[in-house]
Design an enzyme around this catalytic site. Structure first.
Site, mmCIF file in Angstrom:
data_model
loop_
_atom_site.group_PDB
_atom_site.id
_atom_site.type_symbol
_atom_site.label_atom_id
_atom_site.label_comp_id
_atom_site.label_asym_id
_atom_site.label_seq_id
_atom_site.Cartn_x
_atom_site.Cartn_y
_atom_site.Cartn_z
ATOM 1 N N THR A 1 0.843 -1.209 0.000
ATOM 2 C CA THR A 1 0.000 0.000 0.000
ATOM 3 C C THR A 1 0.870 1.248 0.000
ATOM 4 O OG1 THR A 1 -0.093 -0.123 2.408
ATOM 5 C CG2 THR A 1 -1.911 -1.110 1.213
ATOM 6 N N ALA B 1 5.648 5.821 9.698
ATOM 7 C CA ALA B 1 4.404 5.462 9.027
ATOM 8 C C ALA B 1 4.576 5.675 7.538
ATOM 9 C CB ALA B 1 3.255 6.319 9.555
ATOM 10 N N LYS B 2 3.671 5.047 6.783
ATOM 11 C CA LYS B 2 3.801 5.115 5.314
ATOM 12 C C LYS B 2 3.720 6.543 4.797
ATOM 13 C CE LYS B 2 3.005 0.474 3.942
ATOM 14 N NZ LYS B 2 2.124 -0.655 3.986
ATOM 15 N N ARG B 3 3.066 7.420 5.557
ATOM 16 C CA ARG B 3 2.935 8.803 5.053
ATOM 17 C C ARG B 3 4.243 9.598 5.174
ATOM 18 N NH1 ARG B 3 0.221 8.222 9.702
ATOM 19 N NH2 ARG B 3 1.225 9.263 11.456
ATOM 20 N N ASP B 4 5.236 9.099 5.950
ATOM 21 C CA ASP B 4 6.502 9.840 6.109
ATOM 22 C C ASP B 4 7.426 9.529 4.932
ATOM 23 O OD1 ASP B 4 5.505 10.444 8.627
ATOM 24 O OD2 ASP B 4 6.595 8.786 9.567
#
Ligand code: GLU
Length: 287
Positions: free
Chosen positions: A14, A258-261
């Site tokens: 993802t 987290a993936k958003r970083d």
């Protein structure tokens, strides 16, 4: 290479891998190599809405760049839906699952909201009235399959208190401990979603058994979910592996990666000139 120690890394495609994933992957890989065992890779891509094939390829590239090697073909969950369907059928034949047609808003109205993410405790709305169920089926309404926790506990011949798993903590100084099943962490968890013929919990349980995984090394955010997996193993007649849940790495701001970083993805660090050994140092593992 021995199958007596088989572990795996099981990312969901993802997004790009970040330092937290690298920590989990390298811990599992190095543990397998140290034990002369096997390190397997599994792509958890059952969530068609969130997973992208491009991320799968990027994950394989990032892991190879890190210097990790895996010992069998990569298992992609989306190629094995029939395995999960068989498990649902087995539970269905034993009367351990029920159809749930309720929508999110119906569950919320009944104060049965699902907990955030994959963490237990699942809401336990109970089966529908049989005539209501027949009408909904006739109308083609979508439904999820939920575990009936009550039926599952009644089904277990020797009782839930006999079910346990071994947690081999990685913290220095504390040895393995036996963790007894805690049904209060489980609830009527969804095993096949309305939009996907399985769920994270069911697929992970079936796959770990089919892949012969003996040691599960993963983040401590999945510690409570282990109670769901261990109960499913008992209900499906599958072996219970040993577990090592590791702490979750945090950045300098104290927040978990987290993936958003975008700045801590392996891709960004590599473009910035980091080497695989730099990554190992950044995650505190020997280069
Ligand atoms: N696919 C899960 C994740 O990306 C990991 C599942 C597991 O290790 O059991 O967080």
């Amino acid at each position: 290479m021995s199958t007596a120690f088989t572990t795996r890394f099981a990312p969901s495609p993802t997004g790009r891998l970040h330092l937290g994933h690298a920590f989990s992957a390298v811990l599992a890989h190095d543990a397998a190599r140290a034990a002369g065992g096997r390190f397997l890779l599994r792509i958890e891509d059952i969530d068609a809405g969130r997973c992208r094939p491009a991320f799968t390829q990027a994950i394989l590239d990032d892991l190879a760049w890190l210097g990790l090697t895996w010992d069998a073909d990569v298992r992609r969950q989306s190629d094995h839906i029939a395995d999960y369907q068989r498990a649902i059928d087995q539970l269905r034949q034993a009367g351990l699952v029920y159809r749930c047609f309720r929508t999110r808003s119906e569950l919320a109205e009944a104060s049965l909201s699902a907990p955030h993410g994959r963490a237990p405790v699942a809401p336990s709305p109970g089966p529908h009235d049989p005539s209501d169920e027949a009408a909904r089926l006739e109308a083609g309404a979508p439904y999820a399959w939920r575990l009936s926790l009550g039926a599952a506990l009644a089904h277990i011949s020797r009782g839930a208190e006999d079910i346990a798993f071994t947690e081999e903590t990685l913290d220095a100084g504390s040895g393995p401990r036996v963790v007894r099943l805690d049904p209060s962490l489980i609830g009527d968890v969804v095993l096949a979603r309305k939009d996907t013929p399985t769920s994270y919990h069911l697929a992970v349980t079936v796959d770990d058994a089919l892949q012969g995984v003996t040691h599960i090394i993963r983040g401590e955010d999945l510690f409570e979910a282990t109670h769901v997996h261990v109960l499913l193993q008992r209900l499906l007649g599958l072996p219970t592996p040993r577990y090592r849940h590791h702490r979750l790495l945090a950045g300098p701001d104290g927040k978990r990666y987290a993936k958003r970083d975008a700045s801590v993805t392996l891709d960004a660090l590599r473009s910035g000139g980091a080497t695989p050994d730099d990554i190992r140092r950044m995650i505190g593992l020997p280069a």
